[in-house]
Design a protein around this motif. Sequence first.
Motif, PDB file in Angstrom:
ATOM      1  N   GLN A   1       0.723  -1.218  -0.027  1.00 25.04           N
ATOM      2  CA  GLN A   1       0.017  -0.156   0.149  1.00 25.04           C
ATOM      3  C   GLN A   1       0.752   1.475   0.016  1.00 25.04           C
ATOM      4  O   GLN A   1       0.213   2.442  -0.269  1.00 25.04           O
ATOM      5  N   ASP A   2       2.258   1.021   0.375  1.00 26.18           N
ATOM      6  CA  ASP A   2       3.014   2.392   0.734  1.00 26.18           C
ATOM      7  C   ASP A   2       4.210   1.971   0.309  1.00 26.18           C
ATOM      8  O   ASP A   2       5.144   1.977   1.572  1.00 26.18           O
ATOM      9  N   GLU A   3       4.831   2.024  -0.988  1.00 33.00           N
ATOM     10  CA  GLU A   3       6.271   1.470  -1.151  1.00 33.00           C
ATOM     11  C   GLU A   3       7.194   2.327  -0.534  1.00 33.00           C
ATOM     12  O   GLU A   3       8.396   1.847  -0.071  1.00 33.00           O
ATOM     13  N   ARG A   4       6.898   3.736  -0.775  1.00 34.26           N
ATOM     14  CA  ARG A   4       8.045   4.702  -0.497  1.00 34.26           C
ATOM     15  C   ARG A   4       7.832   5.604   0.757  1.00 34.26           C
ATOM     16  O   ARG A   4       8.353   6.595   0.888  1.00 34.26           O
ATOM     17  N   GLU A   5       7.085   4.853   1.678  1.00 36.42           N
ATOM     18  CA  GLU A   5       7.143   5.537   3.055  1.00 36.42           C
ATOM     19  C   GLU A   5       6.282   6.854   2.990  1.00 36.42           C
ATOM     20  O   GLU A   5       6.695   7.638   3.610  1.00 36.42           O
ATOM     21  N   GLY A   6       5.129   7.084   2.292  1.00 36.26           N
ATOM     22  CA  GLY A   6       4.337   8.434   2.233  1.00 36.26           C
ATOM     23  C   GLY A   6       3.736   8.398   3.592  1.00 36.26           C
ATOM     24  O   GLY A   6       3.458   9.348   4.147  1.00 36.26           O
TER      25      GLY A   6
ATOM     26  N   LEU B   1       1.398   5.202   5.757  1.00 35.78           N
ATOM     27  CA  LEU B   1       1.413   3.919   6.479  1.00 35.78           C
ATOM     28  C   LEU B   1       2.629   3.187   6.589  1.00 35.78           C
ATOM     29  O   LEU B   1       2.699   2.696   7.782  1.00 35.78           O
ATOM     30  N   ARG B   2       3.621   3.125   5.884  1.00 31.22           N
ATOM     31  CA  ARG B   2       4.766   2.424   6.026  1.00 31.22           C
ATOM     32  C   ARG B   2       5.587   2.822   7.536  1.00 31.22           C
ATOM     33  O   ARG B   2       6.285   1.970   7.875  1.00 31.22           O
ATOM     34  N   ALA B   3       5.329   4.035   7.615  1.00 29.27           N
ATOM     35  CA  ALA B   3       6.125   4.764   8.942  1.00 29.27           C
ATOM     36  C   ALA B   3       5.526   4.071  10.051  1.00 29.27           C
ATOM     37  O   ALA B   3       6.030   3.961  11.186  1.00 29.27           O
ATOM     38  N   LEU B   4       4.341   3.134   9.982  1.00 30.12           N
ATOM     39  CA  LEU B   4       4.021   2.573  11.249  1.00 30.12           C
ATOM     40  C   LEU B   4       4.885   1.292  11.533  1.00 30.12           C
ATOM     41  O   LEU B   4       5.114   0.851  12.834  1.00 30.12           O
TER      42      LEU B   4
END
Lengths: 373, 373
Positions: free
Chosen positions: B241-246, B248-251
């Motif tokens: 859902q978020d390859e580049r850490e926009g 969600l990935r930060a979670l």
Amino acid sequence: MPDTAAEITNTASLVVDLADRSYPIYIGVDLLKQPELLARHIPGDTAVVVSNTTVAPLYADALINGLSEFKKVEQIVLPDGEQYKSLEVLSTIFDALVDARCDRQTTLIALGGGVIGDITGFAAASYQRGVPFIQIPTTLLSQVDSSVGGKTGVNHPRAKNMIGAFYQPRCVIADIRTLDTLPDRELSAGLAEIIKYGLLWDVDFLDWIETNIARLRARDEAALKHAITRSCAIKADIVNQDEREGGLRALLNLGHTFGHAIEAGMGYGNWLHGEAVGAGMCMAADLSHRLEWISAADLARVYRIVAAAGLPTQSPSELSIETIRSLMDSDKKVQSGRLRLVLMHGLGSALVTDKAPEETLMQTLQNTHASAF
Amino acid sequence: MPDTAAEITNTASLVVDLADRSYPIYIGVDLLKQPELLARHIPGDTAVVVSNTTVAPLYADALINGLSEFKKVEQIVLPDGEQYKSLEVLSTIFDALVDARCDRQTTLIALGGGVIGDITGFAAASYQRGVPFIQIPTTLLSQVDSSVGGKTGVNHPRAKNMIGAFYQPRCVIADIRTLDTLPDRELSAGLAEIIKYGLLWDVDFLDWIETNIARLRARDEAALKHAITRSCAIKADIVNQDEREGGLRALLNLGHTFGHAIEAGMGYGNWLHGEAVGAGMCMAADLSHRLEWISAADLARVYRIVAAAGLPTQSPSELSIETIRSLMDSDKKVQSGRLRLVLMHGLGSALVTDKAPEETLMQTLQNTHASAF
């Protein structure tokens, strides 16, 4: 405030079209006196100008003063020369960025020639896995070549541009006024890449270059603007079709496999990149002629244009033919141990080939070596 | 011969879905005894296995023998430890690749833990601007974390993972058998990241972990396979859902801003990454509780699970609270100078916030410091 995309496109000289990584190139006189051109492409409130000891005293202060609306604008000044396009110097950029607590919103601005653009671009690609990046090329060579296409990187001691990334800038600003301070030798080095575009893609442009070479060397602004714009347009055209060097983009390396061997063999910084490419194009033309792909008249014409640009047409006597041949095998175009060369099939038309017989290649290396003259 | 995409998908435990950069993850027992699994993902005829002095003697020979159909398979053995995840060691990888005349078709295979995976992945991303890359993680931590999601890189002496690239592997092969040789301390470090997935995304998985923690520490194969597969699936779900850490990935960085400060402060390699994350999750839970986002019972539960995994729950007495606070500002999530933390809003649900008041954060740092106990 950034302008709309349409406004930016209107003022840009051309746009490199890569979907969501498309960017404008501005080419003109006194563009550095329009700081808003730069400012609208800086997304955050922090920027770092990376330059070198030659260029910084000429342009950095004015550039930074023009960015007074931003919260923090730092400066990094590197030593000047191809020999400093190294992992070690890259490491000092990271040190400075960490020291200044630069975050992911920090824009890196490369102000200088190809070395500064390449190393700063790779720093921007790698710092925190990618921060915004802007190119302000101040040499003719970097304006027509290294600022277009997203190739960034540093040299390995034994092979040029061996370490790097594909990373696109937010914009490129090529101010022709910065060429006023460029040494003649570097102007000629830039002409090498301009000639290359004619040889590999556009024989009409080659004709124009041949006719206007004296105007270009005299730094006629209109002639330079045309040459830079046409060169960037050709490169952008090729990069648009092949961002990652699957095929077409390899043509841009005409003269470069020979040239890289000369540069590496002489030690980076002794021959300018454009000088090595000048000799390399003559070597590629010699081999193309031996394969009967260009005529004797075309071969002579390549030599004449390269010489008229103030560039060498032979490989240096300091390097043995065997050394040059061996260094060519370190080229990135080598695939599964097989050397692939960019040669000409008629002027204005290049191709990648692994068909040149080894003995024909050796004849070219002998015939184009300074000792042969 | 590579199998068809459908066959690969059938045998894979899961697929990370990133359009043309999608790749399979294989999770199972004795996968390294099936060399065809690896071979079919190597596109050229040359590969280089990058490993370290601990892992190479255990698995490298068998791996290389299984690749006898390839023309050239080289080996690079690095020193073992987080302190070697540096630009200097990266530079020695490039030296070895240039020495071996590795070209653009050379596949780099990372055989080892997170350090080997991260540095080899960045080498693959950067060598000649990108060569094929395969991950064979041999620690629990790297199997559940660093081999999924394409983050590669090295540490800066003052900030972890500061320099790197997003670069996806061709495949990941997680052989549970390699965990047999893993020291207990490293097994616990891997459990930290597994607990993290439960805390940030899936409270049912957290319940399962709590129930099965003894089986996991006893290296029960079925329990490990479930924990690894579920962890990779959660991470793949988030990365998809978020390859580049926009956003969600930060979670996935729950506990990591605290943890990175501990790791950097203690000197890389003294605390294991997972140990620092264990304490970091307790610190994040303490702060979440102070903000009234999780209950006292939930806070106690986090401490209990982290301790049951054999992990520290406090920051080390060797570091002052001020040092930890200062190092937190070097985190990559800092934006425009503002600290952003991943905290919990109920167990199984994380969020990124810059709303924690400085004095509440300082209370957490004091309360979770070893000196407070």
